[in-house]
Design a protein around this motif. Sequence first.
Motif, PDB file in Angstrom:
ATOM      1  N   TYR A   1      -2.205   2.881  -5.506  1.00  0.00           N
ATOM      2  CA  TYR A   1      -2.865   3.899  -6.325  1.00  0.00           C
ATOM      3  C   TYR A   1      -4.226   3.384  -6.746  1.00  0.00           C
ATOM      4  O   TYR A   1      -4.387   2.204  -7.089  1.00  0.00           O
TER       5      TYR A   1
ATOM      6  N   PHE B   1      -0.634  -3.530 -11.781  1.00  0.00           N
ATOM      7  CA  PHE B   1      -2.078  -3.262 -11.741  1.00  0.00           C
ATOM      8  C   PHE B   1      -2.867  -4.526 -11.452  1.00  0.00           C
ATOM      9  O   PHE B   1      -2.467  -5.628 -11.850  1.00  0.00           O
ATOM     10  N   GLY B   2      -3.994  -4.356 -10.801  1.00  0.00           N
ATOM     11  CA  GLY B   2      -4.984  -5.406 -10.703  1.00  0.00           C
ATOM     12  C   GLY B   2      -5.838  -5.437 -11.961  1.00  0.00           C
ATOM     13  O   GLY B   2      -5.671  -4.606 -12.863  1.00  0.00           O
TER      14      GLY B   2
ATOM     15  N   HIS C   1       8.306   0.971  -5.292  1.00  0.00           N
ATOM     16  CA  HIS C   1       9.287   2.035  -5.518  1.00  0.00           C
ATOM     17  C   HIS C   1      10.699   1.467  -5.527  1.00  0.00           C
ATOM     18  O   HIS C   1      11.649   2.118  -5.138  1.00  0.00           O
TER      19      HIS C   1
ATOM     20  N   TYR D   1       5.337  -0.608 -10.645  1.00  0.00           N
ATOM     21  CA  TYR D   1       3.870  -0.612 -10.689  1.00  0.00           C
ATOM     22  C   TYR D   1       3.336  -1.962 -11.154  1.00  0.00           C
ATOM     23  O   TYR D   1       3.771  -2.484 -12.174  1.00  0.00           O
TER      24      TYR D   1
ATOM     25  N   TYR E   1      -3.548   8.359  -4.118  1.00  0.00           N
ATOM     26  CA  TYR E   1      -2.276   7.682  -3.899  1.00  0.00           C
ATOM     27  C   TYR E   1      -2.065   7.509  -2.407  1.00  0.00           C
ATOM     28  O   TYR E   1      -2.237   8.450  -1.636  1.00  0.00           O
TER      29      TYR E   1
ATOM     30  N   LEU F   1      -9.404   0.696 -11.237  1.00  0.00           N
ATOM     31  CA  LEU F   1      -8.163  -0.073 -11.225  1.00  0.00           C
ATOM     32  C   LEU F   1      -7.306   0.318 -10.028  1.00  0.00           C
ATOM     33  O   LEU F   1      -7.170   1.502  -9.702  1.00  0.00           O
TER      34      LEU F   1
ATOM     35  N   GLY G   1      13.603   0.186 -11.331  1.00  0.00           N
ATOM     36  CA  GLY G   1      13.384  -0.664 -12.490  1.00  0.00           C
ATOM     37  C   GLY G   1      12.482   0.041 -13.484  1.00  0.00           C
ATOM     38  O   GLY G   1      11.874   1.054 -13.183  1.00  0.00           O
ATOM     39  N   GLY G   2      12.403  -0.548 -14.652  1.00  0.00           N
ATOM     40  CA  GLY G   2      11.719   0.124 -15.752  1.00  0.00           C
ATOM     41  C   GLY G   2      10.286   0.489 -15.472  1.00  0.00           C
ATOM     42  O   GLY G   2       9.809   1.533 -15.914  1.00  0.00           O
ATOM     43  N   SER G   3       9.579  -0.377 -14.768  1.00  0.00           N
ATOM     44  CA  SER G   3       8.140  -0.151 -14.585  1.00  0.00           C
ATOM     45  C   SER G   3       7.847   0.714 -13.377  1.00  0.00           C
ATOM     46  O   SER G   3       6.687   0.919 -13.056  1.00  0.00           O
ATOM     47  N   LEU G   4       8.856   1.204 -12.696  1.00  0.00           N
ATOM     48  CA  LEU G   4       8.683   1.906 -11.417  1.00  0.00           C
ATOM     49  C   LEU G   4       8.031   0.984 -10.400  1.00  0.00           C
ATOM     50  O   LEU G   4       7.505   1.434  -9.394  1.00  0.00           O
TER      51      LEU G   4
END
Lengths: 116, 114
Positions: A33, A107-108, A97, A105, A48, A91, A100-103
Amino acid sequence: GAGVSQSPSNKVTEKGKDVELRCDPISGHTALYWYRQRLGQGLEFLIYFQGNSAPDKSGLPSDRFSAERTGESVSTLTIQRTQQEDSAVYLCASSSHAGGGSLGYTFGSGTRLTVV
Amino acid sequence: DQQVKQNSPSLSVQEGRISILNCDYTNSMFDYFLWYKKYPAEGPTFLISISSIKDKNEDGRFTVFLNKSAKHLSLHIVPSQPGDSAVYFCAASALLSGYSTLTFGKGTMLLVSP
């Protein structure tokens, strides 16, 4: 690598020039993303990727913006004929995928783009 | 049209007290909500999340509450610590629709003073 890597970390460019921003996602992450954060604003979705395809480009603000992804890995966001309103932190995030809680994800640290 | 709103741009709290950060959403398709924390010059990092089938999720000092009927969620930090000072973003997704892209609010800057 261990995390999402973005380069350059900072970029100052003259109005009207083209810029390329790079994102190296976590190895094996199929989803990627691009978001941007302009001063005083939230994170704004741009595009995406699932694999090398972009099923959702709805956030790209104009046809000056384009992005590609190759080898289900590196992605490049290109801004042509930059304008001052393009100044923002760009960003990149990648996701497995895997749930888990964060899906999944991650980030840089972003590329801070300043158009002068 | 902002689908995720964080109406407080900033919040100041004393160390040891409770911090409450609020978030409202308008899209009834959203079914998964996350909170991210962001320090300057770093990317957002995941803090805690909640599915729309729950009304509370707790992880250590952090608890997220979801009120679906009011389309409102809140993040509680107890006790607050100076290291919690950061910008907190609320984010939402429509997972059941197969849409994993996150929609973010504008963020709330939390300052915890010693």
